[in-house]
Design a protein around this motif. Sequence first.
Motif, short mmCIF file in Angstrom:
data_model
loop_
_atom_site.label_atom_id
_atom_site.label_comp_id
_atom_site.label_asym_id
_atom_site.label_seq_id
_atom_site.Cartn_x
_atom_site.Cartn_y
_atom_site.Cartn_z
N PRO A 75 42.66 38.23 24.03
CA PRO A 75 41.99 37.50 25.11
C PRO A 75 41.80 38.40 26.34
O PRO A 75 42.68 39.18 26.70
CB PRO A 75 42.94 36.35 25.40
N THR A 76 40.62 38.28 26.94
CA THR A 76 40.24 39.14 28.06
C THR A 76 39.93 38.29 29.28
O THR A 76 39.24 37.27 29.17
CB THR A 76 39.00 39.97 27.66
N LEU A 77 40.41 38.73 30.43
CA LEU A 77 40.13 38.04 31.68
C LEU A 77 38.91 38.66 32.35
O LEU A 77 38.84 39.88 32.52
CB LEU A 77 41.32 38.13 32.63
N VAL A 78 37.94 37.83 32.68
CA VAL A 78 36.78 38.26 33.46
C VAL A 78 36.95 37.65 34.84
O VAL A 78 37.12 36.44 34.98
CB VAL A 78 35.45 37.78 32.81
N TYR A 79 36.94 38.50 35.85
CA TYR A 79 37.22 38.11 37.23
C TYR A 79 35.98 38.34 38.08
O TYR A 79 35.53 39.47 38.24
CB TYR A 79 38.40 38.95 37.73
N PHE A 80 35.38 37.26 38.59
CA PHE A 80 34.23 37.34 39.48
C PHE A 80 34.75 37.37 40.91
O PHE A 80 35.48 36.46 41.33
CB PHE A 80 33.31 36.13 39.29
N TRP A 81 34.34 38.37 41.68
CA TRP A 81 34.84 38.54 43.04
C TRP A 81 33.78 39.24 43.88
O TRP A 81 32.72 39.60 43.39
CB TRP A 81 36.14 39.34 43.02
N GLY A 82 34.07 39.43 45.15
CA GLY A 82 33.17 40.17 46.02
C GLY A 82 33.94 40.92 47.08
O GLY A 82 35.00 40.47 47.53
N THR A 83 33.43 42.06 47.48
CA THR A 83 34.08 42.84 48.54
C THR A 83 34.05 42.08 49.86
O THR A 83 34.88 42.30 50.72
CB THR A 83 33.39 44.21 48.72
N TRP A 84 33.10 41.17 50.00
CA TRP A 84 32.90 40.37 51.21
C TRP A 84 33.74 39.09 51.20
O TRP A 84 33.80 38.37 52.19
CB TRP A 84 31.42 39.98 51.31
N CYS A 85 34.39 38.78 50.09
CA CYS A 85 35.12 37.52 49.90
C CYS A 85 36.53 37.63 50.48
O CYS A 85 37.35 38.42 50.00
CB CYS A 85 35.17 37.20 48.41
N SER A 86 36.81 36.82 51.49
CA SER A 86 38.13 36.88 52.14
C SER A 86 39.25 36.44 51.19
O SER A 86 40.34 37.01 51.21
CB SER A 86 38.15 36.06 53.42
N VAL A 87 39.02 35.45 50.38
CA VAL A 87 40.05 35.00 49.43
C VAL A 87 40.32 36.08 48.38
O VAL A 87 41.46 36.29 47.97
CB VAL A 87 39.64 33.66 48.76
N CYS A 88 39.26 36.80 48.01
CA CYS A 88 39.39 37.87 47.02
C CYS A 88 40.31 39.00 47.52
O CYS A 88 40.92 39.70 46.71
CB CYS A 88 38.04 38.44 46.63
N SER A 89 40.41 39.14 48.82
CA SER A 89 41.32 40.17 49.35
C SER A 89 42.78 39.82 49.01
O SER A 89 43.63 40.71 49.00
CB SER A 89 41.13 40.34 50.86
N PHE A 90 43.05 38.55 48.71
CA PHE A 90 44.38 38.14 48.27
C PHE A 90 44.52 38.18 46.75
O PHE A 90 45.61 38.43 46.23
CB PHE A 90 44.70 36.72 48.76
#
Length: 182
Positions: A75-90
Motif C-alpha cells: 500500500p502506498t500513501l499519496v499526499y496532496f499538499w502545497g508549499t503555500w498551505c499553512s496546515v501542510c507546514s505541520f
Amino acid sequence: MTTDLDQKDIKSKKQPKQKIISLLKTVTLYALMFVVIYSAVNWWRQPVMPANPQLQLTDYQGQTVDLAELSHKQPTLVYFWGTWCSVCSFTSPTINKLAADNYPVVTIAVQSGSDQELYSYLNEHQYSFTAINDQEGNIFADWQGQVTPSYVVLENGEMTQGLTGIQPLWSLKLRLWLASVF
C-alpha cells in the motif's frame, strides 16, 4: 439513629462522585459528537479516485513514478499538499518521517510553483520524499480534491482510503498496515 449532620455528611460525599460521573458522561458525549462530525466532514472532503486515473507521473526531477506499480508491491500513501498551505507546514514533516521510515510515499505538490521553486522549498525544509509538481493543479482536480492536505491510500492501483487534515504518524502507519492486511 442518624442525625441531620450525619445525613449532610452522606450527601456531601455522594455529590462529588455524582459530579464526576456527570462530567464523564458530558465529556464522552461531546467526544462522540466530535468523532461523528469529524468523520462526516472528512468523508465529504476526501479525494475521489478518477475513473481513469493517471498513475504514471513524473516527479519534479524528471523521474517516472508509477503509482500502480508501487501500490502492487505494498500500500502506498499519496499526499496532496502545497508549499503555500499553512496546515501542510505541520503535516509535511510527518510525511517526511514516514518516507524516511521506508513507507512508500508519493507527494503531489499542488500549485507550488516551478520545478526549481519546488526543489528550493524541499531543500530548505530538508524534505526527501518523492514529489510530483502539479503546477496547474490538474492532478488534484482530477481526484476532486477540495482541501490540502489530503491523503489517499492506494493498493493494487485502487484507492482504499481517503482522508484530509492533520494526521499523526501513528494514524498513517496504521492505515497503511490495515490496507496491507485487509
